[in-house]
Design a protein around this motif. Structure first.
Motif, short mmCIF file in Angstrom:
data_model
loop_
_atom_site.label_atom_id
_atom_site.label_comp_id
_atom_site.label_asym_id
_atom_site.label_seq_id
_atom_site.Cartn_x
_atom_site.Cartn_y
_atom_site.Cartn_z
N THR A 1 0.75 -1.18 -0.15
CA THR A 1 0.08 0.07 -0.01
C THR A 1 0.97 1.28 0.03
O THR A 1 0.79 1.97 -0.99
CB THR A 1 -1.07 0.02 1.16
N PRO A 2 1.80 1.34 0.91
CA PRO A 2 2.68 2.81 0.81
C PRO A 2 3.74 2.73 -0.11
O PRO A 2 4.24 3.70 -0.51
CB PRO A 2 3.12 2.86 2.24
N ASN A 3 4.38 1.52 -0.40
CA ASN A 3 5.61 1.49 -1.12
C ASN A 3 5.05 1.29 -2.83
O ASN A 3 6.30 1.55 -3.43
CB ASN A 3 6.44 0.28 -0.75
N PHE A 4 4.12 0.83 -3.15
CA PHE A 4 4.11 0.61 -4.68
C PHE A 4 4.12 1.83 -5.41
O PHE A 4 4.59 2.10 -6.51
CB PHE A 4 2.71 -0.23 -5.01
N TRP A 5 3.79 2.94 -4.92
CA TRP A 5 3.63 4.22 -5.44
C TRP A 5 5.20 4.74 -5.60
O TRP A 5 5.06 5.66 -6.66
CB TRP A 5 3.20 5.12 -4.36
N PHE A 6 6.22 4.27 -5.27
CA PHE A 6 7.33 4.68 -5.57
C PHE A 6 7.89 3.90 -6.90
O PHE A 6 8.89 4.57 -7.55
CB PHE A 6 8.45 4.13 -4.51
N LEU A 7 7.18 2.92 -7.29
CA LEU A 7 7.56 2.46 -8.62
C LEU A 7 6.98 3.12 -9.93
O LEU A 7 7.43 3.06 -10.96
CB LEU A 7 7.15 0.79 -8.77
N LEU A 8 5.67 3.73 -9.71
CA LEU A 8 5.05 4.50 -10.80
C LEU A 8 5.69 5.61 -11.39
O LEU A 8 5.65 5.57 -12.49
CB LEU A 8 3.54 5.05 -10.24
N PRO A 9 6.62 6.29 -10.58
CA PRO A 9 7.25 7.37 -11.44
C PRO A 9 8.21 6.80 -12.41
O PRO A 9 8.52 7.41 -13.65
CB PRO A 9 8.16 8.21 -10.36
N THR A 10 8.82 5.59 -12.35
CA THR A 10 9.66 4.97 -13.12
C THR A 10 8.93 4.61 -14.51
O THR A 10 9.42 4.84 -15.63
CB THR A 10 10.32 3.77 -12.57
#
Length: 134
Positions: free
Chosen positions: A25-34
């Motif tokens: 939930t909190p960490n998947f968002w870090f992959l989206l900018p890539t």
């Protein structure tokens, strides 16, 4: 996508479902900018390459088709699955099942993306000017 498939996917499967959801939930968002940084460049570069290629050469159209496959799988399965996981409403059994299917569908995206890159590199090599003899 390789990082997710080869690294994070195995890590996610090693976690109990509740721990996976707590991580996801909190960490998947870090992959989206890539994805947001690389996908538009890949699409624009591919479309531009189609314009520059010989009209009868369908190589870059194959690359574009493979990129579209990754987008369709993402839009049809991965985005809705992410929303289901983020909702926090799935039981542990449903989370485990969702994650398994998520990773199986991810294989399709990885294979399509690698094939697109491989075909694109081959097309660039075929179109490269010859080097002068020394």
């Amino acid at each position: 996508m390789l990082t997710i498939g080869l690294g994070l996917g195995r890590y996610w499967l090693s976690l109990p479902p509740a721990e996976f959801v707590a991580w996801f939930t909190p960490n998947f968002w870090f992959l989206l900018p890539t994805i947001a940084a690389t996908l538009p460049v890949a699409l624009v570069g591919t479309v531009w390459s189609i314009r520059l290629a010989d009209p009868g050469d369908g190589t870059w159209r194959k690359v574009l088709l493979l990129l579209v496959v990754t987008l369709v799988v993402t839009a049809a399965y991965h985005l809705p699955a992410n929303i289901r996981i983020w909702s926090g409403e799935l039981s542990d059994g449903r989370v485990a099942n969702e994650l398994t299917w998520w990773l199986c569908a991810h294989v399709v995206r990885v294979v399509a993306a690698i094939a697109a890159a491989w075909i694109g590199l081959g097309a660039m090599g075929a179109q490269a000017p010859a080097r002068p003899a020394s």
